[in-house]
Design an enzyme around this catalytic site. Structure first.
Site, mmCIF file in Angstrom:
data_model
loop_
_atom_site.group_PDB
_atom_site.id
_atom_site.type_symbol
_atom_site.label_atom_id
_atom_site.label_comp_id
_atom_site.label_asym_id
_atom_site.label_seq_id
_atom_site.Cartn_x
_atom_site.Cartn_y
_atom_site.Cartn_z
ATOM 1 N N SER A 26 42.725 37.200 38.743
ATOM 2 C CA SER A 26 42.000 36.187 38.161
ATOM 3 C C SER A 26 42.091 34.762 38.177
ATOM 4 O O SER A 26 41.334 34.067 37.905
ATOM 5 C CB SER A 26 40.658 37.079 37.945
ATOM 6 O OG SER A 26 39.667 37.602 39.262
ATOM 7 N N LYS A 38 35.000 30.462 30.745
ATOM 8 C CA LYS A 38 34.849 31.634 32.003
ATOM 9 C C LYS A 38 33.529 31.895 31.247
ATOM 10 O O LYS A 38 33.355 32.524 30.259
ATOM 11 C CB LYS A 38 36.301 32.352 32.182
ATOM 12 C CG LYS A 38 35.159 33.677 33.431
ATOM 13 C CD LYS A 38 36.799 33.676 33.810
ATOM 14 C CE LYS A 38 36.438 35.144 35.416
ATOM 15 N NZ LYS A 38 37.251 35.545 35.665
ATOM 16 N N SER A 64 39.073 35.132 40.214
ATOM 17 C CA SER A 64 37.254 35.100 39.917
ATOM 18 C C SER A 64 37.552 34.200 39.100
ATOM 19 O O SER A 64 36.152 33.565 38.960
ATOM 20 C CB SER A 64 37.065 36.369 39.134
ATOM 21 O OG SER A 64 37.284 36.897 38.243
HETATM 22 N N1 GLN Z 1 40.563 39.825 43.151
HETATM 23 C C1 GLN Z 1 40.629 41.226 42.108
HETATM 24 C C2 GLN Z 1 39.101 42.072 42.126
HETATM 25 O O1 GLN Z 1 38.107 41.506 43.366
HETATM 26 C C3 GLN Z 1 40.966 40.669 40.622
HETATM 27 C C4 GLN Z 1 39.793 40.040 40.158
HETATM 28 C C5 GLN Z 1 40.119 39.694 38.641
HETATM 29 O O2 GLN Z 1 41.549 39.881 38.044
HETATM 30 N N2 GLN Z 1 38.964 39.747 37.929
HETATM 31 O O3 GLN Z 1 39.330 42.742 40.956
#
Ligand code: GLN
Length: 479
Positions: A167, A68, A143
């Site tokens: 994410s 990532k 994400s």
């Molecule tokens: N969808 C969640 C957010 O927008 C989690 C994102 C993540 O785990 N980085 O914060």
């Protein structure tokens, strides 16, 4: 079946018996990227020959891995898919990268993500969205959507993601692969570009539970460079891969099966419960009474930490720098403002504003401090359940993958899609998502298993047993 459709443990078997070479495996992955990534867009950067050195003594694990874009690799541009970090090349490796290099890993490339990991769809990337390999009109989740799409689309054998509120697990569920958020402190965060430091964890995205156990074994462990990493021995996780759940007690939280859940998701999870019951696990309805406050709590705590972590991007030390045409306040203040305005996308700006607000004097007690208190209550809910249960079972996400653009202009509905995953981060506990079926439209559904801190072995045992008794982890997308 092409070699890139196999799991890492299957490939390691072929390499050991000389039926395949690491080069052939890497080539088959690169061919797939060439054939499909224009459309899927899992990657923001592809390398063609970055191979870790391996370590004398230990057998190498020369598996093509995707990383990532928020995990630092020496000399490789790392941007969190944000304009503000364009051109940033870290001068050091994240600890997980150092460990992967030691294992002999083959670095395929850097995957797409929501900017600074803010999002659940990978649409908030300065490079444009990733598409779900199962249906390219849909999001891969986020994400870590690039990492999940790369693994599902056979463009990597396995991948690393990061999970602050879901994410890793939610994109794994949307893409029909396995995603694990380890216990907070199980994996070093050194070299992970911070979103919310008290919630972030790096973890594996793989094709099955066996691979998740293997990859966690490589990256886990105490690290002098991360004071929040835990000095807890790393077990041989592969020993937990047994087809047996007899004697385990699993809780089903009643608050997780209320309105908002897609009936097809509900049904797939009910069927998974039946499978595990037949295998000998005992089930019990449990209560996590503070669940209704989880989203509000998370979006206060996470944005507060994010606003503070993002203060460092000022145009001085990293990436982008902009100066306005005319002087407004002073050359320095103008440069900060112009750089941050041009460098951050809308969701990043929204989170900086939300977080700054809840930390500001006069509001701190009402928002941030209260958020921390509710966080403790949420953690206590889990402590109470784990006094009588070994694990908790829930859906990973309330729906299957949604259409690209469907929630892009509605941040609140996007935030609501994290309802089942964020509590694990607020509590620091480990959780895994494993594929548990498909909707009528052919979209993957994910089953989430949660356990006590440092009980990743329980997750592997339940997940492995479930796999041995169901076909879902063998389904491959045809591209
Ligand atoms: N969808 C969640 C957010 O927008 C989690 C994102 C993540 O785990 N980085 O914060």
């Amino acid at each position: 079946m092409n070699i890139n459709q196999l799991t890492a443990h299957e490939i390691l078997g072929l390499i050991e018996t000389k039926k395949a070479s690491p080069r052939e495996v890497h080539d088959s992955v690169l061919r797939q990227i060439q054939a499909t990534d224009k459309e899927v867009h899992a990657y923001v950067r592809v390398h063609d020959a970055a191979v870790g050195a391996g370590e004398a003594g230990a057998p190498p694990v020369p598996i093509p891995v995707a990383i990532k874009d928020n995990i630092c690799v020496t000399g490789v541009e790392t941007t969190c898919c944000s304009r503000i970090l364009k051109g940033f090349k870290p001068p050091y490796d994240a600890t997980v990268i150092r460990k992967l290099k030691k294992s002999g890993a083959v670095f395929v490339g850097t995957t797409n993500m929501d900017e600074f990991a803010f999002g659940s769809s990978t649409e908030n990337s300065c490079y444009g969205p990733t598409r779900n390999p199962w249906d390219r009109s849909r999001v891969p989740g986020g994400s870590s959507g690039g990492s999940a799409a790369a693994v599902a689309g056979h463009e990597a054998i396995w991948a690393l993601g990061s999970d602050t509120g879901g994410s890793i697990r939610q994109p794994a569920a949307f893409c029909g692969v396995v995603g694990l958020k380890p216990t907070y402190g199980r994996v070093s965060r050194y070299g992970l570009i911070a979103f919310a430091s008290s919630l972030d964890q790096i973890g594996p995205i793989t094709k099955d539970v066996t691979d998740a156990a293997l990859l966690l074994g490589i990256i886990a462990g105490y690290d002098d460079y991360d004071s929040t990493s835990a000095d807890v021995p790393v077990p041989d996780y592969t020993k937990a891969l047994v087809n047996d759940v007899k004697g385990l007690k699993i809780g089903i939280p009643k608050e997780y099966f209320v309105e908002g859940i897609d009936p097809q998701v509900k049904q797939a999870v009910a069927a998974a419960i039946d499978v595990l019951k037949k295998c000998g696990a005992a089930f019990e309805e449990v209560s996590l009474p503070h669940t209704e406050y989880a989203i509000a709590t998370y979006y206060i705590v996470a944005t507060a930490e994010a606003s503070s972590n993002l203060a460092r991007y000022d145009g001085v030390r990293y990436g982008l720098r902009r100066q306005p045409k005319e002087e407004r306040k002073s050359p320095l203040i103008d440069m900060y403002e112009e750089t941050r305005d041009a460098g951050f996308g809308n969701e990043a700006k929204r989170r900086i504003m939300l977080g700054t607000y809840s930390l500001s004097s006069g509001y701190y007690d009402d928002y941030y401090l209260k958020g921390l208190k509710v966080r403790t209550l949420i953690k206590q809910d889990f402590d109470n359940v784990f006094r009588k249960c070994d694990a908790i079972l829930t859906p990973t996400a309330p729906t299957t993958a949604f259409k690209i653009g469907e929630k892009a202009d509605d941040p609140l509905s996007m935030y609501l899609s994290d309802v089942y995953t964020i509590s694990a981060n607020l509590s620091g506990i480990p959780a895994i998502s494993v594929p548990c079926g498909f909707s009528q439209e052919g979209l993957p559904i994910g089953l989430q298993i949660l356990a006590k801190p440092f009980a990743e072995e329980t997750l592997f045992r339940i997940g492995y047993t479930y796999e041995q008794n169901t076909p879902w982890h063998k389904k491959r997308v045809s591209l």
